[in-house]
Each structure stands twice: as C-alpha cells, then as structure tokens.
Design an enzyme around this catalytic site. Structure first.
Site, PDB file in Angstrom:
ATOM      1  CG  HIS A  94       2.297   0.092   4.342  1.00 23.27           C
ATOM      2  ND1 HIS A  94       2.060  -0.814   5.353  1.00 23.27           N
ATOM      3  CD2 HIS A  94       1.142   0.786   4.172  1.00 23.27           C
ATOM      4  CE1 HIS A  94       0.813  -0.670   5.786  1.00 23.27           C
ATOM      5  NE2 HIS A  94       0.240   0.295   5.089  1.00 23.27           N
ATOM      6  CG  HIS A 129      -4.499   2.614  -0.508  1.00 20.48           C
ATOM      7  ND1 HIS A 129      -5.474   1.941   0.188  1.00 20.48           N
ATOM      8  CD2 HIS A 129      -3.552   2.935   0.420  1.00 20.48           C
ATOM      9  CE1 HIS A 129      -5.134   1.858   1.461  1.00 20.48           C
ATOM     10  NE2 HIS A 129      -3.979   2.467   1.631  1.00 20.48           N
ATOM     11  CG  HIS A 154      -4.029   6.651   3.343  1.00 16.62           C
ATOM     12  ND1 HIS A 154      -4.482   6.451   4.641  1.00 16.62           N
ATOM     13  CD2 HIS A 154      -3.467   5.480   2.980  1.00 16.62           C
ATOM     14  CE1 HIS A 154      -4.201   5.223   5.038  1.00 16.62           C
ATOM     15  NE2 HIS A 154      -3.580   4.607   4.033  1.00 16.62           N
ATOM     16  CG  ASP A 170      -2.019  -0.967   1.193  1.00 17.73           C
ATOM     17  OD1 ASP A 170      -2.020  -1.821   0.289  1.00 17.73           O
ATOM     18  OD2 ASP A 170      -2.905  -0.908   2.072  1.00 17.73           O
ATOM     19  CG  ASP A 171       0.154   3.695   2.263  1.00 14.96           C
ATOM     20  OD1 ASP A 171      -1.038   3.597   1.929  1.00 14.96           O
ATOM     21  OD2 ASP A 171       0.545   3.548   3.437  1.00 14.96           O
TER      22      ASP A 171
END
Length: 479
Positions: A445, A354, A358, A303-304
């Site tokens: 991540h 995503h 965020h 993620d991210d």
C-alpha cells in the site's frame, strides 16, 4: 469470517446511494446495503463544482486494511488552514476505527462476516473562506443499519470549526427547529414523542449533525435512521427552500450558502503556507521488453493511493531501479491527486481500479458495483487519458455478481505483506524478500510511509537475485 482470497500466482495471472432529492417529501431509504457509503454515481446538488485537485496542499488521510477478517477503509481530508475542523474529523474517525478494531478485529473474536467499517468523505463547499465536508460512515459492527452521516464546517473568517447547527443563527434556531418538526410530522414512521425528544436541548446538536446547502440555496437536513422516526422507516430528509431558510442563517451560514451557490473558484482559509506535493517527472523511455518466460519476474502492486507525498517518493525509488509496478488506485484519491496518477502512467507503471471508496463489493447491488468501478475508471481516464483494464476488489472479495458487473479483469495476490497491520519498514521488506517467487504478485500500500520506506531494500535485494519488476498486465502477457 471470510478468509482472504489467496491463490497460486499462476492462477492469479490467468456511494452511499441515498435519496437526496431536494424536497421535503417521503423519507429516503437506508436499505442500500452495507459499505455503500459515498458510492453514488454522481455528485449531489450540495457538492457540485468542488474539484478537490484545486485545493492547495490537500492531504487525504487514509487508513485501510486489505484483509477480509478485519475489513475497514477510512479517509478524511486535511485542508491547510482548516486544522480545527481536521482535528474534529480526525478524532471522530480514530475513535470509530479504534472501537471497530477492538470489537470486530480482535484476535479470536467471533466476527460476523458482514462487519465492515467504511468512512468516506464528500466536499460540500471549498470556496472563499468556507470549507464544508460530509463524512459518511457504514459500520457493520454497530447497532441497526450502521449508516450515519455528519457534516463538518470551517469558518475561515473567524478561523474556527463550525458544527452543522452553526449554520443557523442562535436567535432563530427555535423557529428553524419548529419548521423541521412541522415538515416531519405526519410522515410514515414518525412518532411525536420521539420527535420532541430528538430536538430537546440535550439531543439537538446530535440530531442536526448533517446539514448542507443545495445548488439553489436551500438547506438540506438529513436525519440518520432511528433518530426522528422508527428505525424501519429509514433516514429522513427535509430540504427548506432558500426563501424560507435565509432569514434564519448565521453570518457564517449565509457565507456558506453563497459559496455553495456561487463559488468564487478559490479557497483561502488563512493558511500561512501551503506546499504543493512534488511530482516526479520521470518518463518511460520505451515499452517493457522483459520476457518473463526467460527471466524471473515479479509484480509489485500498491493499493489505496495515490497519497501525497508517499506516492511521489515511491515513484522516485522505482525510477532509480527502472522497476515497473501496478497501482490499484481509489477513485476519491485519484480525484484529489490526478497529477500523481499522471506521473505513475508517464513513468511506465500500470494504473488499475480499486473502487471509489473501498467498500466490499460483494455486499453491493450490481448497480452500485458498476458505479464504484465506473466512477473510478472515469477519474483514471481523466488523469491519464487511458481507461484501466484491471481492478482489484477491496479485501480480495469477489463473486459472480461482481464479475458480471464489470468488464475489468480482477487481480488478487499471492504475497500479502500485511503492511497495514505492521507499520515496520524492515518487516515489510523482509516479508517480500522471503516470500518472493517467480511470477509472484505482491500486495502493498502506498498510503503507508513505512511501506514506501521498505521499497528500496526490496528493489536492491531482489534485483541482485535476478528478479525483474514488471506490471501485472506485462506479466500476464509474457507467460
């Protein structure tokens, strides 16, 4: 305190939108809901034409959690040559995050589930010898709405950081302030005594924290909730036209105005050396033929990102083991590093959505949810030529409103490495190796160097145990 949404793997497998019109009319409302910063569906007039992917050596400094008990996501740009401005933004973000973690994330603290910290960025100008950035903050643990905005400027000619009031020449600041007060007086919610106090010598710099130029050369000044008027009235916006404000501008202000209205197309801040991130060139040789009914499969998800250079390093590790994974990318990072997203897709990995910056989507309106996801999907398609089909809701937070706002399929996880909390490669690797089970979906991540460093040990050990690394969509399709 909302718990993270973790369910068995087989079940898993089945912008701050604020009014920014260029006028000096009614105050804009700040009632946009928590964590909506940076979620607008289109750029404001102040940042048209800024393509972050064209900024050589750009590094997006991100720090996110994926845990509902401590929800935060922060990011700011580090631009080569503008180290002085980067340092000021870094200090601001780190101080806000430190305070948030102490108050909202401390073990045993009685945290309201609405507490969330989100700091995102927007480029206002990145041209010639001028850099301008706005940081938008939503802090659910702060008093009032928790919404605030600040602008940060860099003067490449003098190689110095410029606070927003530096756009106006010293000798004309009194005239400038007098015009702002004139525009604000009489608006609903404005108190004359509070207005005078906001512009006194001790408060003026903080009051004028958000100043930027519009596409036609006007100067836009936004005031946070409760600064110049009663909190219930929300934020206030004054835009002074180009003809009024130009005579008052400093030399730097005039260059910032010019580079916003007529950008030169290149940015030169005097950096002695800018290194472009290496982009892996591996390509998937064929479609994945792994049959997860017959062999042990596992889906690693990251993620991210993308992040430079971490994502590139990760892609190199994955290629060595012919492992395929799913990347859940953040839209503002995709816009900054589309070349890394292209490399992900080219190597046979899956690219998922995503959100743009965020936020907890369950706290947003349906329109804002749709904007967060559609902007990110558009950025992914621009980079790869293909729209994503999957999304991971930040913090695993999802409800019926979120589901109804998108056609994307949600993906959660059943192995949480908590790598955002424990920057220890050995610990992260051991967590995955210990908890890995057939058909697991693992949360990691690629913005954390220690998480990327854990991957070779994970791949080596689990491959020896007979695991095959596949994308989430492949896992779903073959079960």
């Amino acid at each position: 305190m909302r718990k993270n949404l973790v369910v068995p793997s087989l079940l898993l497998l089945s912008s701050l939108v604020l009014t920014t019109a260029c006028s000096s009319g009614a105050p804009s409302s700040s009632g946009t809901g928590p964590a909506a910063v940076g979620a607008g569906s289109s750029p404001t007039a102040a940042n048209r034409g800024v393509d972050p992917s064209k900024i050589k050596g750009l590094d997006i400094v991100s720090d996110n959690s994926e845990h509902g008990s401590c929800p935060f996501a922060t990011s700011y740009p580090a631009v080569p040559g503008a180290e002085a401005t980067t340092a000021v933004m870094k200090k601001y973000v780190e101080e806000r995050l430190s305070t948030f973690r102490e108050t909202a994330c401390a073990s045993g603290s009685a945290v309201n589930q609405d507490h969330e910290l989100n700091i995102s960025y927007t480029f206002l100008a990145a041209s010639g010898d001028v850099l301008g950035v706005r940081l938008s903050t939503q802090d659910g643990s702060a008093a009032g709405s928790g919404l605030s905005t600040n602008t940060y400027w860099y003067d490449g000619k003098d190689r110095t950081y410029r606070a927003a009031p530096g756009l106006v020449a010293d000798g004309f600041r009194d005239a400038f302030v007098a015009e702002l007060k004139k525009q604000l007086k009489g608006r609903q919610g404005i108190d004359a005594a509070q207005l005078d106090g906001a512009f006194d010598d001790t408060s003026r710099a903080a009051t004028l924290a958000d100043m930027s130029f519009t596409a036609d050369g006007g100067l836009r000044v936004e005031f946070d909730r409760g600064v110049v008027g009663v909190p219930a009235a929300g934020t206030y916006l004054v835009t002074l036209p180009e003809t009024t404000v130009t005579p008052w501008l400093s030399g730097f202000g005039k260059r910032a105005q010019r580079q916003t209205v007529h950008p030169s197309g290149t940015l030169d801040l005097g950096a002695t050396h800018t290194t472009a991130p290496a982009v892996p060139t591996e390509s998937a040789s064929s479609t994945d033929s792994t049959d997860c009914k017959q062999v042990k499969c596992i889906a690693l998800t990251f993620d991210d990102g993308p992040a430079a250079p971490e994502t590139a390093t990760l892609l190199t590790y994955l290629a060595k083991y012919r492992a395929r994974v799913t990347f859940f990318t953040v839209g503002q990072n995709v816009a900054a590093h589309p070349e890394l997203v292209r490399a992900e897709a080219r190597a046979g990995h899956e690219v998922g959505n995503h959100s743009w910056n965020h936020p907890d989507l369950t706290k947003l309106s349906p329109e804002m949810i749709a904007s967060q996801l559609s902007r990110t999907s558009a950025a992914i398609k621009a980079a790869t030529g293909k729209e994503p089909t999957l999304f991971r809701p930040p913090y695993g937070a999802i409800n019926s409103t979120v589901r109804a706002a998108t056609a994307l399929s949600p993906v959660l996880w059943d192995v949480d490495t908590e790598d955002w909390k424990y920057p220890d490669a050995a610990r992260v690797a051991q967590t995955v190796i210990t908890k890995a089970a057939r058909n697991s979906v693992v949360l990691m991540h690629d913005i954390h160097p220690t998480s990327v460093a854990a991957v070779p040990e994970i791949l080596r050990t689990l491959t020896a145990r007979g695991f095959h690394f596949v994308t989430v969509s492949h896992l779903r399709a073959t079960l």
